[in-house]
Design an enzyme around this catalytic site. Structure first.
Site, PDB file in Angstrom:
ATOM      1  N   PHE A 147      59.424 -72.268 -75.791  1.00 59.04           N
ATOM      2  CA  PHE A 147      60.918 -72.567 -75.390  1.00 59.04           C
ATOM      3  C   PHE A 147      60.946 -74.045 -75.638  1.00 59.04           C
ATOM      4  CE2 PHE A 147      63.849 -73.595 -72.032  1.00 59.04           C
ATOM      5  CZ  PHE A 147      64.897 -72.800 -72.405  1.00 59.04           C
ATOM      6  N   LYS A 242      64.264 -64.760 -63.136  1.00 62.34           N
ATOM      7  CA  LYS A 242      64.377 -63.947 -64.572  1.00 62.34           C
ATOM      8  C   LYS A 242      64.020 -62.164 -63.765  1.00 62.34           C
ATOM      9  CE  LYS A 242      63.346 -66.999 -67.905  1.00 62.34           C
ATOM     10  NZ  LYS A 242      64.801 -67.253 -68.445  1.00 62.34           N
ATOM     11  N   ARG A 391      69.528 -60.596 -77.911  1.00 57.82           N
ATOM     12  CA  ARG A 391      68.664 -60.249 -76.886  1.00 57.82           C
ATOM     13  C   ARG A 391      69.117 -59.337 -75.919  1.00 57.82           C
ATOM     14  NH1 ARG A 391      65.389 -65.203 -74.113  1.00 57.82           N
ATOM     15  NH2 ARG A 391      67.561 -65.024 -73.148  1.00 57.82           N
TER      16      ARG A 391
END
Length: 420
Positions: A147, A242, A391
């Protein structure tokens, strides 16, 4: 009813985690013209646990509004970073006393990478007189597919420590290591493709080279077993918004293996990590244990929202059961895509092998941005990554098999529309 829909019904009926869905506030009627909403973006922002709003109201109205500063002691605000860290610990395979919650993932990556370089150099110094321990460890290896922020932080850490930064794909890390390697920063799961990297093998390779490893767990914690203690990981960081469902901007965490804590030298020595924080001494003396990973005043509102969110793991929910369902969900999604979507219209970037897959499926599609926009309009929420990736994240605590079947069916419908 088509075969995939019948199969979804059977799988949902046998789902041992189905009851956990009630622990979340889901917009079941928010699916636009297509029916119920399907939320497959928990790999970016987890859904809202039902316990959070009431807990936050108490924190704001009673703890802050009435008790005010007394809540630092009477309500445990001061000890929240380590207390909540101990609740996260079992989800990543760590014993208590090794995780502290606070700051962002980026800040914790910086602490961990610089700390790892300092650990490597202190180990070399302890090995013998100056010049007897081999070359100076002046290289940081970073996952070349990482990332972007991790790459930015690693580059800054390299400048600060006088190291050379070496980007390497995870598969090439073992061959890239040498006696100049100080620290290695890796992602457990690739954020684009959902590929799961081999944490045990890569950790062992880093240690064999005499270096220290930092793992980014943002896309694995709460979705699959990690085994930090079992595999001897040195340092790890992760976010909590998340698969841990802590809410937007919820604080991250830092893991420092117990055996390294007395040598961990944080580059951000704040007053909260001082051995005597209220002594207000001009000289810095680090607190013992994982507490030296703290920096400034904890973000109490976000931190206590996270603590409430972690209640969904109470009552016997295990990370092993979550992992088993995650694999079943992603397997079924791929089956449904193959059944509904014309061959060649999308390409799966996520490995099929269970040992190489996280909890998301990434599909390459030439017009992915427009396709995702249309999916969201029809109540199937995933996300788009430039330039051509769809995604879909699968959070087993609240995603069911009927959700999966519907997502694949709507995807096929969107791809069959004119202009796509």
């Amino acid at each position: 009813m088509s075969e995939p829909r019948l199969r979804a019904k059977e799988l949902d009926a046998a789902d041992g985690l189905a009851a956990q869905r009630a622990e979340f506030l889901l917009d079941e009627g928010g699916g636009g013209s297509g029916g119920e909403a399907v939320y497959l973006d928990g790999n970016s922002l987890g859904a809202l646990p039902a316990a959070v709003p009431g807990r936050l109201e108490d924190v704001v109205r009673r703890q802050w509004g009435e008790l005010r500063i007394r809540s630092w002691t009477e309500e445990g605000w001061w000890t929240a970073p380590e207390r909540i860290g101990d609740r996260i610990a079992p989800l990543v395979g760590a014993a208590a006393g090794q995780i502290v919650v606070g700051d962002s993932t980026s800040v914790n990556v910086f602490k961990a990478v610089v700390g790892a370089v300092r650990l490597a150099r202190s180990a070399d110094t302890a090995a013998g007189p100056v010049g007897s321990a081999g070359p100076v460890r002046d290289e940081i290896v970073v996952d070349a597919t990482t990332f972007p922020t991790d790459g930015y932080i690693a580059e800054s850490a390299a400048r600060m420590t006088g190291c050379t930064l070496r980007p390497v794909p995870p598969s090439g890390v073992p061959d890239a290591l040498g006696d100049r390697t100080a620290a290695v920063l890796l992602n457990h799961v690739d954020y684009r493709t959902g590929r799961l990297h081999d944490l045990p093998a890569l950790t062992a390779a880093v240690h064999a080279a005499g270096a220290y490893v930092v793992w980014d767990l943002c896309h694995s914690a709460g979705a699959l077993p990690v085994g930090l203690d079992e595999h001897g990981v040195d340092l790890a960081v992760g976010c909590t918004y998340k698969y841990l469902n802590g809410g937007p901007g919820s604080p991250a965490y830092l893991y420092v293996r117990a055996e390294l804590q007395d040598r961990f030298d944080s580059p951000l020595p704040g007053w909260n990590s001082h051995a005597e924080p209220f002594g207000m001494r001009p000289e810095y003396a680090p607190a013992p244990g994982a507490l030296r990973g703290r920096v400034g005043t904890p973000d109490i509102l976000s931190m206590l929202a996270l603590e409430a969110a972690l209640d969904v793991w109470d009552g016997g929910v295990t990370i092993e059961a979550v992992r088993a369902k995650s694999l079943a969900l992603t397997d079924f999604f791929l089956e449904c895509v193959e059944a509904y979507v014309p061959e060649g219209r999308v390409e799966c970037l996520t490995p099929r092998a269970h040992g190489e897959r996280g909890s998301q499926i990434a599909l390459r599609c030439p017009d992915a941005g427009d396709v995702m926009k249309r999916l969201i309009e029809r109540g199937v929420v995933g996300d788009f990554r430039h330039p051509d990736v769809l995604r879909f994240g699968f959070t087993p605590l609240y995603v069911g098999f009927a959700d999966v079947e519907r997502a694949a069916r709507v995807l096929a419908d969107v791809l069959a529309e004119p202009g796509t």
